[in-house]
Design a protein around this motif. Sequence first.
Motif, PDB file in Angstrom:
ATOM      1  N   ILE A  31       6.688  -7.286  -2.474  1.00  0.00           N
ATOM      2  CA  ILE A  31       5.377  -6.858  -2.934  1.00  0.00           C
ATOM      3  C   ILE A  31       5.474  -5.579  -3.759  1.00  0.00           C
ATOM      4  CG2 ILE A  31       4.835  -5.427  -0.921  1.00  0.00           C
ATOM      5  CD1 ILE A  31       1.976  -6.369  -1.103  1.00  0.00           C
ATOM      6  N   ARG A  32       6.618  -4.901  -3.676  1.00  0.00           N
ATOM      7  CA  ARG A  32       6.801  -3.661  -4.447  1.00  0.00           C
ATOM      8  C   ARG A  32       6.805  -3.973  -5.951  1.00  0.00           C
ATOM      9  NH1 ARG A  32       8.826   0.884  -2.294  1.00  0.00           N
ATOM     10  NH2 ARG A  32       9.906  -0.322  -0.649  1.00  0.00           N
ATOM     11  N   LEU A  33       6.111  -3.144  -6.725  1.00  0.00           N
ATOM     12  CA  LEU A  33       6.014  -3.382  -8.162  1.00  0.00           C
ATOM     13  C   LEU A  33       7.365  -3.195  -8.849  1.00  0.00           C
ATOM     14  CD1 LEU A  33       2.666  -1.598  -9.169  1.00  0.00           C
ATOM     15  CD2 LEU A  33       3.040  -3.980  -8.522  1.00  0.00           C
ATOM     16  N   SER A  34       7.682  -4.143  -9.725  1.00  0.00           N
ATOM     17  CA  SER A  34       8.871  -3.996 -10.556  1.00  0.00           C
ATOM     18  C   SER A  34       8.610  -2.929 -11.606  1.00  0.00           C
ATOM     19  CB  SER A  34       9.201  -5.334 -11.227  1.00  0.00           C
ATOM     20  OG  SER A  34       8.139  -5.691 -12.109  1.00  0.00           O
ATOM     21  N   ASP A  35       9.646  -2.509 -12.300  1.00  0.00           N
ATOM     22  CA  ASP A  35       9.482  -1.479 -13.337  1.00  0.00           C
ATOM     23  C   ASP A  35       8.507  -1.950 -14.415  1.00  0.00           C
ATOM     24  OD1 ASP A  35      11.234   0.137 -11.993  1.00  0.00           O
ATOM     25  OD2 ASP A  35      12.982  -0.423 -13.216  1.00  0.00           O
ATOM     26  N   MET A  72      -0.439 -16.907   0.759  1.00  0.00           N
ATOM     27  CA  MET A  72      -0.294 -17.022   2.208  1.00  0.00           C
ATOM     28  C   MET A  72       0.931 -16.241   2.667  1.00  0.00           C
ATOM     29  SD  MET A  72      -2.839 -19.030   2.837  1.00  0.00           S
ATOM     30  CE  MET A  72      -2.461 -19.296   4.560  1.00  0.00           C
ATOM     31  N   PHE A  73       0.826 -15.600   3.855  1.00  0.00           N
ATOM     32  CA  PHE A  73       1.970 -14.843   4.368  1.00  0.00           C
ATOM     33  C   PHE A  73       1.780 -14.583   5.859  1.00  0.00           C
ATOM     34  CE2 PHE A  73      -1.208 -12.038   2.581  1.00  0.00           C
ATOM     35  CZ  PHE A  73      -1.441 -11.126   3.601  1.00  0.00           C
ATOM     36  N   LYS A  74       2.884 -14.259   6.516  1.00  0.00           N
ATOM     37  CA  LYS A  74       2.879 -13.856   7.917  1.00  0.00           C
ATOM     38  C   LYS A  74       3.297 -12.397   8.008  1.00  0.00           C
ATOM     39  CE  LYS A  74       3.781 -18.091  10.581  1.00  0.00           C
ATOM     40  NZ  LYS A  74       4.731 -18.713  11.541  1.00  0.00           N
ATOM     41  N   LEU A  75       2.465 -11.581   8.611  1.00  0.00           N
ATOM     42  CA  LEU A  75       2.819 -10.174   8.776  1.00  0.00           C
ATOM     43  C   LEU A  75       3.899  -9.998   9.834  1.00  0.00           C
ATOM     44  CD1 LEU A  75      -0.696  -8.469   8.569  1.00  0.00           C
ATOM     45  CD2 LEU A  75       1.148  -8.387   6.881  1.00  0.00           C
ATOM     46  N   HIS A  94      -0.761  -2.176  -4.190  1.00  0.00           N
ATOM     47  CA  HIS A  94      -0.181  -0.917  -4.666  1.00  0.00           C
ATOM     48  C   HIS A  94      -1.274   0.141  -4.854  1.00  0.00           C
ATOM     49  CE1 HIS A  94       2.628   1.720  -6.830  1.00  0.00           C
ATOM     50  NE2 HIS A  94       1.614   1.947  -7.661  1.00  0.00           N
ATOM     51  N   THR A  95      -2.389  -0.262  -5.466  1.00  0.00           N
ATOM     52  CA  THR A  95      -3.464   0.706  -5.703  1.00  0.00           C
ATOM     53  C   THR A  95      -4.168   1.086  -4.399  1.00  0.00           C
ATOM     54  OG1 THR A  95      -5.323   1.214  -7.155  1.00  0.00           O
ATOM     55  CG2 THR A  95      -5.349  -0.940  -6.136  1.00  0.00           C
ATOM     56  N   GLN A  96      -4.224   0.151  -3.430  1.00  0.00           N
ATOM     57  CA  GLN A  96      -4.772   0.496  -2.119  1.00  0.00           C
ATOM     58  C   GLN A  96      -3.904   1.536  -1.433  1.00  0.00           C
ATOM     59  OE1 GLN A  96      -5.560  -2.659   0.696  1.00  0.00           O
ATOM     60  NE2 GLN A  96      -7.749  -2.420   0.340  1.00  0.00           N
ATOM     61  N   ASN A  97      -2.604   1.362  -1.556  1.00  0.00           N
ATOM     62  CA  ASN A  97      -1.685   2.313  -0.934  1.00  0.00           C
ATOM     63  C   ASN A  97      -1.807   3.691  -1.580  1.00  0.00           C
ATOM     64  OD1 ASN A  97       0.620   2.924   0.859  1.00  0.00           O
ATOM     65  ND2 ASN A  97       1.748   3.172  -1.062  1.00  0.00           N
ATOM     66  N   GLU A  98      -2.087   3.711  -2.880  1.00  0.00           N
ATOM     67  CA  GLU A  98      -2.276   4.975  -3.588  1.00  0.00           C
ATOM     68  C   GLU A  98      -3.647   5.586  -3.307  1.00  0.00           C
ATOM     69  OE1 GLU A  98      -1.603   4.464  -7.775  1.00  0.00           O
ATOM     70  OE2 GLU A  98       0.482   5.141  -7.563  1.00  0.00           O
ATOM     71  N   GLY A  99      -4.583   4.754  -2.860  1.00  0.00           N
ATOM     72  CA  GLY A  99      -5.933   5.249  -2.618  1.00  0.00           C
ATOM     73  C   GLY A  99      -6.748   5.397  -3.885  1.00  0.00           C
ATOM     74  N   ASN A 100      -6.409   4.589  -4.900  1.00  0.00           N
ATOM     75  CA  ASN A 100      -7.114   4.667  -6.186  1.00  0.00           C
ATOM     76  C   ASN A 100      -8.243   3.628  -6.193  1.00  0.00           C
ATOM     77  OD1 ASN A 100      -7.971   4.659  -8.871  1.00  0.00           O
ATOM     78  ND2 ASN A 100      -5.907   5.160  -9.623  1.00  0.00           N
ATOM     79  N   SER A 101      -9.435   4.061  -5.797  1.00  0.00           N
ATOM     80  CA  SER A 101     -10.563   3.136  -5.689  1.00  0.00           C
ATOM     81  C   SER A 101     -11.061   2.667  -7.055  1.00  0.00           C
ATOM     82  CB  SER A 101     -11.714   3.795  -4.919  1.00  0.00           C
ATOM     83  OG  SER A 101     -12.098   5.015  -5.524  1.00  0.00           O
ATOM     84  N   GLU A 102     -10.835   3.441  -8.107  1.00  0.00           N
ATOM     85  CA  GLU A 102     -11.254   3.026  -9.456  1.00  0.00           C
ATOM     86  C   GLU A 102     -10.495   1.777  -9.886  1.00  0.00           C
ATOM     87  OE1 GLU A 102     -13.460   3.937 -11.600  1.00  0.00           O
ATOM     88  OE2 GLU A 102     -14.272   5.798 -10.758  1.00  0.00           O
ATOM     89  N   VAL A 103      -9.191   1.793  -9.706  1.00  0.00           N
ATOM     90  CA  VAL A 103      -8.382   0.627 -10.076  1.00  0.00           C
ATOM     91  C   VAL A 103      -8.659  -0.530  -9.120  1.00  0.00           C
ATOM     92  CG1 VAL A 103      -6.035  -0.248 -10.384  1.00  0.00           C
ATOM     93  CG2 VAL A 103      -6.591   2.096 -11.059  1.00  0.00           C
ATOM     94  N   GLN A 104      -8.835  -0.212  -7.860  1.00  0.00           N
ATOM     95  CA  GLN A 104      -9.131  -1.251  -6.882  1.00  0.00           C
ATOM     96  C   GLN A 104     -10.388  -2.013  -7.275  1.00  0.00           C
ATOM     97  OE1 GLN A 104      -9.596   0.174  -2.842  1.00  0.00           O
ATOM     98  NE2 GLN A 104     -10.495  -1.739  -2.150  1.00  0.00           N
ATOM     99  N   TYR A 118       0.242  -1.983   3.879  1.00  0.00           N
ATOM    100  CA  TYR A 118       1.183  -2.037   2.746  1.00  0.00           C
ATOM    101  C   TYR A 118       2.625  -1.977   3.251  1.00  0.00           C
ATOM    102  CZ  TYR A 118       3.498  -0.858  -1.643  1.00  0.00           C
ATOM    103  OH  TYR A 118       4.329  -0.860  -2.746  1.00  0.00           O
ATOM    104  N   GLN A 119       2.879  -1.116   4.233  1.00  0.00           N
ATOM    105  CA  GLN A 119       4.231  -1.005   4.781  1.00  0.00           C
ATOM    106  C   GLN A 119       4.655  -2.308   5.463  1.00  0.00           C
ATOM    107  OE1 GLN A 119       6.353   1.539   4.244  1.00  0.00           O
ATOM    108  NE2 GLN A 119       4.700   2.382   2.952  1.00  0.00           N
TER     109      GLN A 119
END
Length: 392
Positions: A252-256, A358-361, A288-298, A336-337
């Motif tokens: 889920i980590r963003l590529s470059d 779909m995914f399993k945490l 990624h934007t949720q983890n950053e806390g950027n509500s504008e982008v969210q 996110y972690q």
Amino acid sequence: MDKQLNSVKNQFKKEIPVSFTASDKQAVLQKINSSKPHKRSHILPSSLTAIVYAALLFAGFVVANDQLGLIEFGQEDTSEVTSPSTPPPEQDNLSGIPDEEEYSTYLEADDGPYQTFDPQTIEVGDVIGEMKVTDVKKHDSKIIVTFEGKKVLNGELSDEDVLMLMPDEKSLMNIPFAQNDIGGKIPFFFQDSEGFKKDLGIGKFSYAEGFNINVNEIRYTYSSAWSRIDLGGVNQLPFKFDSASKTTSDSIRLSDELLNIYSKYAKSLNDKLLKGLEPFDIFRMYFHTQNEGNSEVQYALYIKGDHSGTPSREEFFNDPFFAEDEITKENSKKLYQKLLKVKSFEEKEISDNETVIMFKLDESNSGAERAGFRLIKDPETGVWKVGWMSMQ
């Protein structure tokens, strides 16, 4: 005794004259002639007298009424007769629910065949389609029939004033209906709408489409004037069973490359930068934007439109209902972690314009349920966006 009585009479005559002599008449006549008419200076004494008399009469009437019970002065009978057949309060006053007519479902007579039953003759144990009758109650002019069984319904949700479902045509063919309701309108409500929204993490919204829900109970209230259906044992299915799918092991980590696009998008919020990105790319950018806390982008990543269910920008940023406290922000970081540790994600293609990730945490637990994340393609721009109430 006679002597005493005569003595009393004589004393009475001396002290109080009992005869009217000629001189007495003459004195009265002179008094009348010498008298002059006068005007009353005011009417207050008479008014007071009238008020006093009225008060006395009213008090007397109240006392008599209290004793005899002649008239009831608007007292409401607050006693309530309860019985096992008394339906829930919401069933007694359908007209009291705002806008229920607008979001009711029309049962087109020519669309059949419907699964129908006769409310007057239906009995416990009867089976209509795949649903079994488990209870039948009669209350005044209403008949309440409870069906149990598993049904998958697809349709649109409205939450303008109360949560309602508008099933699609295919779903309507699998629901039991009273024979006389075919050709009319009927609303679909939820027995526990707040619980349903809470389980799905649904907040405030007005309208959303493309929902698949699993129903275990149908409570059908029938009357000659109106009918309604209340759905019970409801949970949302994240995808259709015949959906195409593919699996990805990307993190889920963003590529470059994606991080570069994200950085530009965070500055301009220009959707053209998202053109050509896959649903999984938008999925990664959102967390990624949720983890950053950027509500504008969210907020920018959410699908917009009249039928999207997404609140307006003003509501999202100014309504306290949508405000995230520190605990919510911290939980987003923890999620996110956890997502960083997920080794594989499955993309379920609901339609050409809708996909669920779909995914399993907890992949170590084979019995753990999978979560789903809904994405929708904007029909105007062709860009994939995050569906409102995306987590399923």
